[in-house]
Enzyme design. Structure first.
Site, PDB file in Angstrom:
ATOM      1  N   PRO B 635      36.117  39.780  36.353  1.00  2.18           N
ATOM      2  CA  PRO B 635      37.582  39.648  36.380  1.00  2.18           C
ATOM      3  C   PRO B 635      38.242  40.203  37.639  1.00  2.18           C
ATOM      4  O   PRO B 635      39.178  39.612  38.168  1.00  2.18           O
ATOM      5  CB  PRO B 635      38.029  40.448  35.150  1.00  2.18           C
ATOM      6  CG  PRO B 635      36.824  40.600  34.300  1.00  2.18           C
ATOM      7  CD  PRO B 635      35.634  40.534  35.196  1.00  2.18           C
ATOM      8  N   THR B 637      37.010  40.730  40.820  1.00  2.00           N
ATOM      9  CA  THR B 637      36.797  39.948  42.043  1.00  2.00           C
ATOM     10  C   THR B 637      37.386  38.548  41.893  1.00  2.00           C
ATOM     11  O   THR B 637      37.836  37.951  42.872  1.00  2.00           O
ATOM     12  CB  THR B 637      35.298  39.855  42.401  1.00  2.00           C
ATOM     13  OG1 THR B 637      34.587  39.327  41.272  1.00  2.00           O
ATOM     14  CG2 THR B 637      34.741  41.211  42.748  1.00  2.00           C
ATOM     15  N   GLY B 707      36.815  29.298  43.632  1.00  2.00           N
ATOM     16  CA  GLY B 707      37.143  29.512  45.053  1.00  2.00           C
ATOM     17  C   GLY B 707      38.067  28.452  45.621  1.00  2.00           C
ATOM     18  O   GLY B 707      38.938  28.761  46.431  1.00  2.00           O
ATOM     19  N   GLU B 708      37.905  27.203  45.244  1.00  2.00           N
ATOM     20  CA  GLU B 708      38.724  26.133  45.822  1.00  2.00           C
ATOM     21  C   GLU B 708      40.065  26.013  45.096  1.00  2.00           C
ATOM     22  O   GLU B 708      41.105  25.922  45.737  1.00  2.00           O
ATOM     23  CB  GLU B 708      37.982  24.785  45.762  1.00  2.00           C
ATOM     24  CG  GLU B 708      36.478  24.834  46.021  1.00  2.00           C
ATOM     25  CD  GLU B 708      36.098  25.337  47.397  1.00  2.00           C
ATOM     26  OE1 GLU B 708      36.895  25.183  48.336  1.00  2.00           O
ATOM     27  OE2 GLU B 708      35.002  25.924  47.535  1.00  2.00           O
TER      28      GLU B 708
END
Lengths: 213, 742, 327
Positions: B635, B637, B707-708
């Site tokens: 959670p 990071t 990430g995207e």
């Protein structure tokens, strides 16, 4: 600390040597401080020892880094950043832009945050430099280091040493009185991963903790 | 494994970044920082023209400069066997011939390396590089996308053909429609760490490199192909990566040059690009011109959607990304047409930049959704809900999971969406206009293959190894978190080693796949370890005869029976009784062929901002980013990663723009003072909200990538908020003060 | 970067003498611009004379003037109690420039000597009359978004990048100079120059002349002052347009005013005519707007910077309004 020796000097490089000799001639006349020891001036002027001339491309430098005294000999063009990273084996200070545009190379010189990429090493004569490697006391992290971990003030970690050095200075300078002020006074440290909100939290936390920094 | 899924038992406890201590003490080692004896320094000299040939190269002055060890150019470069075949020296992303560095005298783009100067110190290399004199035979270059649209072509790859669902360009006949063009300029990844590599040969056969790559194995393969060497003779290390955002997704010519240079001088060689070279030599997000035609019924149901995009690529390779694909599935729409074209220019080949094509496409699509909602006099959030795609309309499959409506709801609540007015310029604070905007993002939830090795020491220490690396999202932390949960052990008993081809194969870090791929492998390997421990326990003592892993309680020191805690054995005893010094096992894990679901992550970003009309200044007040990314494994990071995507998206929306002076075919703002990325003062508090619901189909943890989607949809949310504040629709990024002042 | 020679001097006299011996030499103090330019190959002095230790760091009151030594650091000046009390406009302008790290390095003298940030000046393979007279002005028909709208020539449309200097120009500062031929006092507004046919010359210093310090005469601008900097991001960026505004108000009447702009010309752009016009006027948006229009006389844009023709007057109005509202 050992002095770096001459490297691969080409004694046939006349242009270079000519300039060097000229420098030697008038530098000894200058009222300004000539940085070369007299016996080397003599040796090089008489061209008895071309190797000695290399020392004129380097100047002596004495400074303290993280509490350790260094007596060095460096080329005047060497930046403090490259001195730390390439000669003193202290790569914790980062090179991000090499032009004073990102803050990754921030260190403390005599207690103030400056950009080591825009500082000539020779100009730090007699000064005290603190880098990220000099913050922790053995296993005991500096409160700002602790706070960065606690608030996840980084991702890739590359701008982090600069952010931490800057964050400590930000509090010391008295520029951490509000989140808005911290944001402004931390704007010289770019973080491309985008950890800014967490960095602000970390600094606010340390400030609130009232640690002596 | 049965129903023994990762988070069935307990919610993950947020843990601190496991490499945090190394990163805050300056001891985390990045590519250029590995210590090696007798290291030499390289510096690249770039061409000053954008197209043509090298007429002459004078390297004498440079070679004679103090400390210079070698100057490599196309005239004296070793003939790389991989270059001679003309194939694949540094694997191209798509069709074309990758740039072969120092291969011949042809110039394809400005600042293309023409020489590598190697000296014994950094300063000497940099200075000697200025002494290399090149003369060129200039040809007419093309660097302007707008001026070359007539040369646009369909990419050769199969995924990029024109797409049609239902009737082509059906939007034209809809009762309410918009037709608009959107543009964004070249953006550059600009990670804070410069592109860096150290190459060290051991004899003629073995080479070790430390480099800024997102995939050590991909780099290993590229070097093998260029030098025609066996893979096992090449070690690639990249433990810590100082950000990359996509620029490390391929092996670049400078990396090959460094390996070549180190071989030539017979000494380890360090090559660090200058920041300016980061703009010209390691890719970019391509400039893209998009057209959207979108039509709806008067009650706000989409009738037709046409999305076209034209982007730049280099003159020697085709770089493609899924720019228009997001329009095929994000909304329920019976008639969808997409067209994608490339224009080759005299510029370095682009490379995927965070969010890649989806972020580009979402800027156009989500801006257009806002425009059509306004034309319909509808709340843009309501418009999206009315057109929610309950199944994937492109593939005609159910979603593996989709919780976008929950994202809409929780984000709207948090940002205070109900304060928003339909009409722009309705909210003011003194001289400032206030606006709210939102944008949706999506990205495929992919899973690849990874192998993880696990080692149990007698004292209960666990070691995990995988070649995957970490450019910042917290891969090691995620792996530790999963292992800790699976084994029930404290995180400080677990160590992760990664970022090296010395470890079992893992995926390249990109495309939001790592948690799905490596996390699953960690979990499956831990499960296998527990089964193995049970088996060894059976052999070690009669009390554990024929036990299964689920009969056992695992602790950091040993095991006991679930039903009788007094029956226990420590790991050291267990290992000793089995004649083992430690217990090691390795498992490969990959997705099962899964055709029955369509798997995507989704995000919804809400922005509240203010604009000062007299000066055009924008201040973002608040961002709320909501993610439907399945189970959130790590959670802390994960939240940071979301915030980072928002910051990247704000950069895209408000400031990032690499400017080329087309007269010279070169960028004029290729430095961090003139190419603006967000600074701390630009970024408001960012709230991150996770749906945190397990996806039953993606992987055993039920996670989807993050990430995207952290970035996809942020730029249109900002642009939409700017419209809501000012009534100005900015369709050409970045939204700088000059575009807003009145 | 060539491996230049390095000397350290400790008196202005030695600094001037050392420089006069060798026309390839250059002084260095904070280095925040010079090292940058040397790394880019724009400047290549063969000898650097380190003047950072000259005893010129004092910030003090001398009679009816504030004296600031040329070697005083930008951050020290910005945060100096005397400056904040008596010359707050200078403090605000300094705080708007660069980053704290750079302000901790850059000196007052160095700030005045910084070169333009025009990309054509910075990139040695592009034409630039300032760097290489006769090579042409790359910006004239190129990337000129950041460039001048006042006082430019067809030889050069670069702008002066400092924030500090905008305030000093507004405050009637005096530049104190020592040189081989003696000492001089240069009014701040005469220190920097317009490009004309010789854009290679940024200022009116003769070679060998050393800035010793600056003086700011006492003024009534202690409250109603504002420095507005409009830039592409919220901090750590050069100005698109900046305005230094100071007013001496009596009730609603402007007794006197000071106004200067940055980011619009080859030098800090003092608006003396507008100041005179403002004298005796009542504070109102309409008056400020009229003043701003007056300020724009003779403005000329070059394409990408056309927006400055609107932004600059708007910024003047906003700066005057903000100065008025200070309490």
């Amino acid at each position: 600390m050992a002095t770096k020796g001459p490297h691969n000097e080409d004694p046939n490089d006349k242009a270079l040597n000519k300039g060097r000799r000229e420098f030697l001639k008038h530098s000894s006349l200058l009222t300004a401080l000539a940085v070369a020891p007299p016996h080397l001036v003599k040796a090089a002027e008489s061209a008895l020892d071309e190797k000695a001339a290399v020392y004129f491309e380097q100047v002596p430098l004495s400074l303290e880094v993280n509490g350790v005294h260094h007596k060095l000999s460096v080329e005047p063009r060497v930046t403090l950043l490259d001195l730390l990273r390439e000669q003193l084996a202290l790569p914790g200070t980062k090179k991000g832009c090499d032009h004073g545009q990102c803050g990754a190379c921030t260190v403390h010189v005599n207690g103030r945050r400056v950009l080591s990429c825009m500082s000539l090493a020779v100009m730090q004569e007699g000064k005290k430099v603190t880098t990220i490697e000099g913050l922790a006391n053995g296993d005991q992290l500096h409160p700002m280091q602790e706070a960065f971990i606690k608030h996840d003030g980084f991702q890739c970690g590359y701008c982090t040493p600069g952010q931490i050095m800057s964050g400590i200075a930000c509090i010391r300078e008295g520029h951490a009185n509000s989140d808005e002020e911290v944001r402004e006074y931390m704007s010289g440290n770019i973080c491309r991963c985008g950890a800014y909100p967490n960095i602000v939290k970390a600094i606010a936390d340390v400030k609130k903790g009232g640690h002596k920094l | 494994m049965g129903k023994n899924f990762f988070f069935d038992r307990n919610e993950p406890v947020p843990i601190d970044r496991v490499d945090g201590r190394a990163k805050v003490t300056g001891t985390a080692t990045y590519a250029a920082e590995y210590k090696t004896q007798q290291i030499a320094y390289g510096f690249l000299v770039g061409s000053t023209i954008a197209k043509g040939r090298i007429k002459s190269l004078d390297t004498k002055m440079a070679e004679r400069a103090p400390g210079v060890l070698s100057v490599i150019t196309y005239l004296n470069a070793p003939k790389l066997p991989g270059y001679q075949t003309g194939k694949d020296p540094s694997k191209p992303p798509t069709a074309g011939q990758p740039l072969r560095i120092f291969y011949d005298n042809e110039i394809f783009y400005y600042d293309q390396p023409v020489a590598l100067v190697i000296a014994d110190t950094f300063e000497r290399a940099v200075h000697a590089a200025t002494l290399v004199k090149a003369q060129y035979e200039k040809a007419v270059h093309q660097t302007e996308l707008d001026a070359n649209l007539s040369r646009a072509k369909v990419p050769t790859g199969p995924r990029f053909e024109d797409y049609k669902r239902g009737e082509a360009d059906a939007y034209k006949n809809a009762p309410v429609k918009i037709e608009q063009e959107y543009h964004h300029p070249i953006e550059v990844h600009n990670p804070m760490e410069l592109a860096s590599i150290i190459a060290r040969w051991e004899g003629k056969e073995q080479v070790t490199v430390y480099t800024k790559t997102q995939g050590v194995e991909a780099t290993q393969r590229s070097i093998a192909a260029a030098f025609k060497m066996p893979l096992e003779n090449i070690t690639v290390n990249a433990e810590h990566i100082g950000g990359a955002f996509g620029m490390g997704l391929r092996t670049w010519p400078y990396e090959i040059a460094c390996v070549m240079g180190a071989q030539k001088i017979g000494r380890p060689l360090k090559l660090v690009l200058h920041r300016e070279q980061m703009f010209t030599n390691v890719g970019h997000r391509p400039e893209t011109i998009q057209k959207i035609g979108m039509g709806a019924t008067t009650d706000g149901k989409l009738v037709g959607l046409t999305h076209e995009a034209i982007a730049d690529t280099s003159s020697y390779e085709e770089f493609t990304e899924a720019t228009v694909n997001i329009s095929r599935f994000l909304y329920a729409c019976p008639n969808v047409t997409t067209r994608y074209r490339l224009v080759p220019l005299n510029i370095c080949t682009p490379i995927w930049m965070r969010g890649p094509g989806e972020a580009t496409g979402a800027f156009a699509l989500e801006s257009a959704m806002d425009e059509l909602a306004f034309a319909l006099n509808l709340d843009p959030l309501e418009f999206r809900i009315r057109n929610h795609s309950d199944t994937d309309p492109e593939r005609n499959l159910p979603w593996s999971s989709k919780h976008v409506k929950e994202c809409y709801e929780m984000g709207a609540e948090k940002i205070g969406w109900k304060e928003r007015k339909l009409q722009p310029r309705a909210l003011k604070d003194g001289d400032w206009l206030i606006g709210y905007g939102m944008g949706t993002g999506s990205f495929g939830a992919f899973r690849g293959a990874a192998t993880v090795k696990i080692k149990l020491e007698p004292d209960g220490k666990l070691l995990l190894q995988c070649s995957v690396n970490d450019m910042g999202p917290g891969t090691a932390t995620m792996m530790t978190s999963i292992a800790s949960n699976e084994m029930g052990w404290p995180v400080n008993q677990i160590k992760v080693e990664m970022g090296s081809t010395n470890f079992p194969p893992g995926p390249t870090q990109g495309g939001s796949t790592v948690t799905s791929t490596v996390g699953a492998a960690v979990q499956e390997t831990c499960t296998a370890l527990k089964e193995k421990i049970a088996e060894l326990a059976g052999k070690a003592g009669s009390a554990f005869q024929a036990v299964k892993a689920e009969d056992l309680k695992f602790s950091a020191t040993g095991i006991s029976l679930q039903k009788d805690a007094s029956v226990k054995i420590a790991y050291n005893e267990l290992l000793t009784k089995n004649g083992l010094a430690a217990l090691e096992l390795t498992r490969e894990s990959k997705a099962k062929q899964q055709q029955s679901y369509s798997m995507y992550s989704f995000s919804v970003h809400f922005v509240k901002l203010r604009v000062h009309p007299p000066t055009g200044r924008i201040r973002i007040d608040h961002v709320v980013s909501c993610a439907d990314a399945g189970t959130i494994v790590s959670p802390k990071t994960a939240a940071s990663q979301m915030i980072g995507g928002v910051v990247g998206g704000i950069g895209m929306a408000l400031m990032e723009d690499m400017v080329i002076d087309h007269r010279f075919g070169r960028p004029v703002n290729n430095n961090l003072a003139d190419y603006h990325v967000p600074v701390n003062a630009d970024i408001p508090p960012v709230d991150v909200l996770f749906v945190n619901k397990k996806d039953p189909h993606t992987n055993p943890m039920g996670s989807k990538g993050l990430g995207e989607i952290a970035l996809v949809g942020v730029a249109p949310a900002v642009a939409n908020a700017v419209f809501n504040a000012t009534g100005k629709r900015i369709r050409s990024l970045p939204i700088t003060p000059d575009k807003l002042m009145e | 970067m060539i491996n230049f020679e390095y000397l350290r001097v400790s008196t202005p006299k030695a600094a001037i003498e050392a420089l006069s011996r060798d026309n390839t030499s250059q002084w260095i103090a904070g280095g925040t611009n010079l090292i940058d330019l040397m790394k880019k190959g724009v400047m290549a002095p063969q000898k650097l004379i380190d003047i950072s230790n000259l005893p010129l760091k004092e910030i003090k009151k001398e009679g009816n003037k504030v004296h600031i030594g040329a070697m005083a650091l930008n951050s020290d000046v910005a945060e100096n109690e005397l400056i904040q009390r008596e010359q707050p406009l200078l403090s605000l302008a300094l705080a708007a420039g660069a980053s704290q790290q750079l302000r901790n390095m850059a000196t007052v003298g160095g700030n005045m000597m910084q070169r333009t940030r025009c990309p054509y000046f910075y990139n040695t393979d592009l034409p630039c009359n300032k760097r290489q007279p006769g090579s042409g002005c790359g910006a004239l028909k190129g990337f000129n978004r950041m460039h001048a709208i006042f006082g430019a020539s067809d030889k050069c449309i670069a702008v002066h990048p400092s924030d500090m200097c905008i305030a000093l120009a507004a405050l009637d500062a005096m530049v104190l100079v020592n040189g081989p031929k003696g000492d001089r006092r240069i009014p701040f507004t005469d220190f920097h120059r317009l490009p004309g046919d010789t854009p290679q010359k940024d200022n009116t210093l003769e070679r060998g002349e050393l800035i010793i310090g600056i003086e700011i005469p006492d003024n009534p601008y202690r409250k109603n002052v504002h420095y507005l900097k409009v830039r592409d991001r919220s901090s750590y960026a050069f100005a698109l347009v900046s305005v230094a505004a100071a007013m001496d108000l009596e009730g609603g009447t402007i007794k006197d005013a000071r106004l200067a702009m940055g980011g619009v010309a080859h030098k800090p752009w003092r608006l003396s005519e507008v100041e005179t016009w403002l004298k005796g006027k009542s504070v109102s948006d309409a008056v400020f707007r009229e003043a701003a229009q007056l300020a724009m006389r003779g403005a000329k844009a070059y394409g990408q910077n056309n927006f400055k023709l609107k932004l600059a007057p708007n910024a003047i109005v906003e700066a005057l309004k903000a100065a008025t509202q200070k309490t």
